[in-house]
Design a protein around this motif. Structure first.
Motif, PDB file in Angstrom:
ATOM      1  N   SER B  99       0.952  -1.117  -0.052  1.00 29.09           N
ATOM      2  CA  SER B  99       0.056  -0.055  -0.006  1.00 29.09           C
ATOM      3  C   SER B  99       0.737   1.463  -0.211  1.00 29.09           C
ATOM      4  O   SER B  99       1.771   1.606   0.281  1.00 29.09           O
ATOM      5  CB  SER B  99      -0.822   0.054   1.700  1.00 29.09           C
ATOM      6  OG  SER B  99      -0.639   0.137   1.971  1.00 29.09           O
ATOM      7  N   GLY B 100       0.190   2.365  -0.957  1.00 25.80           N
ATOM      8  CA  GLY B 100       1.269   3.445  -0.457  1.00 25.80           C
ATOM      9  C   GLY B 100       2.291   4.119  -1.313  1.00 25.80           C
ATOM     10  O   GLY B 100       3.143   4.748  -1.487  1.00 25.80           O
ATOM     11  N   ARG B 101       2.548   2.608  -2.239  1.00 21.14           N
ATOM     12  CA  ARG B 101       3.441   3.018  -3.108  1.00 21.14           C
ATOM     13  C   ARG B 101       3.138   2.383  -4.969  1.00 21.14           C
ATOM     14  O   ARG B 101       2.079   1.651  -5.001  1.00 21.14           O
ATOM     15  CB  ARG B 101       4.733   1.515  -2.655  1.00 21.14           C
ATOM     16  CG  ARG B 101       4.860   2.171  -1.533  1.00 21.14           C
ATOM     17  CD  ARG B 101       5.565   0.468  -1.266  1.00 21.14           C
ATOM     18  NE  ARG B 101       6.710   0.809   0.195  1.00 21.14           N
ATOM     19  CZ  ARG B 101       5.698   0.928   1.466  1.00 21.14           C
ATOM     20  NH1 ARG B 101       4.754  -0.202   1.896  1.00 21.14           N
ATOM     21  NH2 ARG B 101       6.851   1.520   2.901  1.00 21.14           N
ATOM     22  N   HIS B 102       4.163   3.179  -5.669  1.00 21.60           N
ATOM     23  CA  HIS B 102       3.645   2.539  -7.125  1.00 21.60           C
ATOM     24  C   HIS B 102       4.883   1.419  -7.925  1.00 21.60           C
ATOM     25  O   HIS B 102       5.914   1.393  -7.198  1.00 21.60           O
ATOM     26  CB  HIS B 102       3.297   3.721  -8.620  1.00 21.60           C
ATOM     27  CG  HIS B 102       3.803   3.477  -9.377  1.00 21.60           C
ATOM     28  ND1 HIS B 102       2.343   2.846 -10.598  1.00 21.60           N
ATOM     29  CD2 HIS B 102       4.718   2.852 -10.106  1.00 21.60           C
ATOM     30  CE1 HIS B 102       2.575   2.724 -11.375  1.00 21.60           C
ATOM     31  NE2 HIS B 102       3.964   2.693 -11.309  1.00 21.60           N
ATOM     32  N   PHE B 103       4.486   0.365  -7.649  1.00 19.13           N
ATOM     33  CA  PHE B 103       5.885  -0.215  -8.423  1.00 19.13           C
ATOM     34  C   PHE B 103       5.918  -0.532 -10.003  1.00 19.13           C
ATOM     35  O   PHE B 103       5.171  -0.544 -10.416  1.00 19.13           O
ATOM     36  CB  PHE B 103       5.442  -0.999  -8.006  1.00 19.13           C
ATOM     37  CG  PHE B 103       4.689  -2.530  -5.774  1.00 19.13           C
ATOM     38  CD1 PHE B 103       6.249  -2.356  -5.682  1.00 19.13           C
ATOM     39  CD2 PHE B 103       3.806  -1.927  -6.349  1.00 19.13           C
ATOM     40  CE1 PHE B 103       6.266  -2.948  -4.501  1.00 19.13           C
ATOM     41  CE2 PHE B 103       3.800  -2.209  -3.834  1.00 19.13           C
ATOM     42  CZ  PHE B 103       4.969  -2.875  -3.648  1.00 19.13           C
ATOM     43  N   ALA B 104       6.937  -0.546 -10.273  1.00 19.61           N
ATOM     44  CA  ALA B 104       7.559  -0.017 -11.504  1.00 19.61           C
ATOM     45  C   ALA B 104       8.088  -1.457 -11.657  1.00 19.61           C
ATOM     46  O   ALA B 104       9.205  -1.035 -11.323  1.00 19.61           O
ATOM     47  CB  ALA B 104       8.651   1.134 -11.793  1.00 19.61           C
ATOM     48  N   PRO B 105       7.778  -2.075 -12.440  1.00 23.39           N
ATOM     49  CA  PRO B 105       8.737  -3.742 -12.725  1.00 23.39           C
ATOM     50  C   PRO B 105       9.420  -3.683 -13.967  1.00 23.39           C
ATOM     51  O   PRO B 105       9.458  -2.580 -14.862  1.00 23.39           O
ATOM     52  CB  PRO B 105       7.838  -4.755 -13.438  1.00 23.39           C
ATOM     53  CG  PRO B 105       6.699  -3.334 -13.905  1.00 23.39           C
ATOM     54  CD  PRO B 105       6.143  -1.997 -13.109  1.00 23.39           C
ATOM     55  N   ALA B 106      10.961  -4.202 -13.239  1.00 24.54           N
ATOM     56  CA  ALA B 106      11.967  -3.640 -13.772  1.00 24.54           C
ATOM     57  C   ALA B 106      12.377  -5.416 -14.490  1.00 24.54           C
ATOM     58  O   ALA B 106      12.448  -6.587 -13.397  1.00 24.54           O
ATOM     59  CB  ALA B 106      12.861  -3.041 -13.505  1.00 24.54           C
ATOM     60  N   GLU B 107      13.976  -5.507 -15.252  1.00 22.17           N
ATOM     61  CA  GLU B 107      14.405  -7.234 -15.336  1.00 22.17           C
ATOM     62  C   GLU B 107      15.681  -6.458 -15.377  1.00 22.17           C
ATOM     63  O   GLU B 107      16.381  -5.574 -16.333  1.00 22.17           O
ATOM     64  CB  GLU B 107      13.743  -7.377 -16.389  1.00 22.17           C
ATOM     65  CG  GLU B 107      13.921  -8.634 -17.094  1.00 22.17           C
ATOM     66  CD  GLU B 107      13.281  -9.475 -18.572  1.00 22.17           C
ATOM     67  OE1 GLU B 107      12.312  -9.974 -18.461  1.00 22.17           O
ATOM     68  OE2 GLU B 107      13.854  -9.527 -19.434  1.00 22.17           O
ATOM     69  N   VAL B 108      16.577  -7.365 -15.150  1.00 21.36           N
ATOM     70  CA  VAL B 108      17.575  -6.780 -14.894  1.00 21.36           C
ATOM     71  C   VAL B 108      18.504  -7.301 -15.906  1.00 21.36           C
ATOM     72  O   VAL B 108      18.223  -8.665 -16.880  1.00 21.36           O
ATOM     73  CB  VAL B 108      18.465  -8.010 -13.613  1.00 21.36           C
ATOM     74  CG1 VAL B 108      19.824  -7.805 -13.995  1.00 21.36           C
ATOM     75  CG2 VAL B 108      17.641  -7.484 -12.574  1.00 21.36           C
TER      76      VAL B 108
END
Lengths: 176, 465
Positions: B99-108
């Protein structure tokens, strides 16, 4: 060096390339399993018997180039292996008759095994791994060495007579 | 004259041996253009020999092109499903962390040059709304911080891992109340130790307060930390990481307290999330693109279908740095991963096929299409010990992690992200456990089909000639 001799060296490079390609293709097709001779080495044994040191080293480097062209081993390792073999053969020539068929067969088997060990040792050094020579080499290298010995017994002299190589073996023939 | 020639030949032999054993040594680096030029000679030989290779029929039974196309579609769908599952597995599971966060997906994408503590990652879209200092997490664990934006349009970032010397994170024992007196700072490896085969070294603790417990789980708490130069949005961003796990406290004899990490920073980083404020303006995140369908593949002609040495499993391909091919690039045939580029020259490259002793892959296993993917980490080639045998891979593991894989039946293997040139989700041939040894597990793979006309290499930007 005459134009004929230069042409002979180009022919040697061509034959070496085709033999290396054939060796690679035979292994890819698994037609004889691991019983595939080191054809470049057999050809080197065939021509080196009649060559002085300089052309023998040149022949070794050309055949090494041909072998490295189809290999994923470092080219410098393959060239070093072939050059060392040429230097060893020119040294041995002082004491033994390297044109003797049985000696040539024995020599091809032993040198093929040493060459395979050298390449494997270089690879182990790159990986930082310890190499247990007996265990690592046993499955495939021995069979390759055996095939090389048989090929040298039966075909080294024939390979040295391949089209285009005649000036190479005749003009530099060592004095008796 | 002969003795002088012999001396020169011995010098040449010594130089060749030196290059074979230490190609990266400084003298050879200086002579690199010459070495590159000389190594071109063997390749001309390969081209001379190629007609002979191509005229001969392939020995292995090749499947029909229609079957290959159908299989490629199946593999592509499986790859999509796997990548989705990997991102799902990398999301935090605890509701308070979501909660309270935006998750930006990333790949290594791989390690940054010359630094094992920096990784390059790619977001699924551009870098809009991402700032330096934003925390990066994997599941419930804190991994590091964004240290730079490398390519805004492509969404490529640099992340400094918590193992880096310059990263310091405020922390507290998980059981302590936020803002309690027991606080510590975590960052860097203990005494600069580097990872070894038996696991990642513990993280260093700095200035633990007197009432810090000797055991227990530690989480990030930036509330009381004074970050170097952090203020305003950077300080707010740091607070986003509060509550994410760091590791387990351990007391090492003679070394004091340290933190045992629960993630393999060397080969266990594949999918990550960058934490952003909810109002960062990124909107809905795009799904990650399937590497089997993107345009980063170069068709390569086979110059040599096998190494002349039966101890090696490799091939030589036409196509090199000028085509954007680099060492480590994935090589596909028949829609499946068959190996990686071992060495890339200007116009050609050497490929280590599955099983070759020089091959290293980061892999994910999946026992069934709906099962949870298991990130295996680094897996090594183990050869076919006898010519004609199926390729074998060795997974070094000290844990019982292999128990998640089925015994006796086959399972699917895919590449995981984290290494240069090897994107996540490339399928390998089906595998099964063939042996369980002292320090790891051996997999036997079905022999991959090498279709000479269908070999593709992962390529990046083309190098200027």
């Amino acid at each position: 060096m005459s134009a004929q001799q230069w042409r002979a060296l180009v022919w040697l490079l061509l034959w070496g390339s085709w033999l290396a390609a054939l060796q690679s293709r035979v292994l890819a097709g698994q037609w004889f399993g691991p019983f595939v001779p080191e054809l470049g080495l057999v050809l080197l044994l065939g021509v080196c018997a009649r060559l002085d040191q300089a052309p023998c080293c040149a022949a070794a480097l050309l055949l090494g180039c041909a072998r490295a062209g189809v290999s994923i081993e470092p080219a410098s390792a393959v060239l070093a292996g072939y050059l060392a073999i040429a230097l060893l053969l020119t040294t041995l020539k002082r004491w033994v008759d390297v044109e003797d068929v049985f000696f040539r067969g024995l020599c091809a088997g032993a040198l093929a095994l040493v060459f395979a060990s050298w390449l494997q040792w270089v690879e182990a050094r790159h990986l930082g791994a310890a190499l247990e020579l007996g265990a690592e080499l046993a499955p495939v290298a021995w069979r390759g060495a055996l095939a090389s010995a048989i090929a040298a017994l039966l075909g080294a002299a024939w390979l040295a007579r391949l089209p285009g190589l005649k000036p190479l073996t005749q003009s530099w023939r060592s004095a008796p | 004259m002969p003795s002088r020639l012999r001396t020169w030949m011995l010098v040449l032999l010594a130089l060749l041996c030196g290059h074979a054993l230490a190609p990266d040594a400084r003298p050879y680096q200086i002579a690199a253009p010459l070495v590159e030029l000389l190594s071109g000679v063997p390749r001309v030989c390969a081209w001379l020999g190629a007609p002979l290779l191509l005229d001969l029929p392939m020995a292995a039974a090749e499947t029909k092109s229609s079957d290959r196309a159908a299989r490629a579609l199946r593999e592509s769908a499986a790859s999509d499903a796997l990548r989705e599952a990997l991102f799902a597995a990398a999301e935090p599971t605890r509701p308070e962390l979501r909660s309270g966060r935006h998750f930006a997906p990333a790949e290594v994408l791989g390690r940054a040059p010359k630094s094992r503590d920096h990784v390059r990652v790619r977001l699924t879209s551009d870098a809009r709304g991402i700032l330096r200092g934003y925390p990066v997490v994997h599941s419930n664990l804190f991994v590091g911080r964004v240290s730079g934006i490398l390519d805004y349009a492509r969404g490529e970032l640099e992340v400094e891992l918590i193992s880096g010397k310059e990263v310091f994170v405020g922390a507290r024992p998980a059981l302590a109340a936020p803002g309690a007196q027991s606080e510590l700072v975590v960052g860097g490896l203990l005494s600069g130790r580097r990872p070894r085969a038996n696991g990642w070294p513990p993280l260093a603790l700095h200035n633990p307060s007197a009432d810090t417990p000797r055991t227990g789980y530690v989480v990030v708490d930036e509330s009381l930390s004074i970050l170097d130069g952090a203020s305003g949005s950077a300080a707010d961003a740091a607070l986003l990481a509060n509550g994410f796990g760091l590791g387990e406290l351990v007391e090492l004899p003679g070394r004091g307290l340290a933190l045992e990490v629960q993630l393999d920073f060397d080969a266990g980083l594949s999918q990550l999330f960058v934490l952003c404020p909810p109002d960062c303006g990124r909107g809905a995140e795009a799904a990650s693109s399937n590497p089997l369908r993107d345009q980063q593949w170069t068709h390569a002609r086979v110059l040599a279908p096998a190494d002349p040495s039966p101890a090696r499993v490799g091939l030589v391909l036409e196509g090199g740095a000028l085509d954007g091919i680099a060492a480590g690039a994935a090589v596909l045939s028949g829609g499946r991963l068959i190996g990686r580029v071992l060495r890339a020259r200007q116009r050609d490259c050497d490929v280590a096929l599955l099983g070759d002793s020089s091959l290293q892959l980061v892999l994910v296993a999946r026992s069934s299409p709906n099962a949870q993917p298991a990130l295996l980490g680094r897996v090594l080639g183990r050869g076919p010990l006898h010519l004609g045998e199926n390729p074998r891979l060795w997974w070094p593991t000290n844990t019982k992690a292999w128990s998640v894989l089925p015994r006796g039946s086959s399972f699917e293997l895919f590449s995981a992200a984290g290494e240069q040139g090897l994107p996540a989700g490339l399928p390998l041939s089906p595998a099964r456990i063939s042996a369980i040894g002292e320090g790891g597990v051996e997999f036997e793979l079905e022999r991959p089909e090498l279709v000479a006309q269908d070999v593709w290499v992962r390529s990046g930007p083309r190098e200027a000639p």
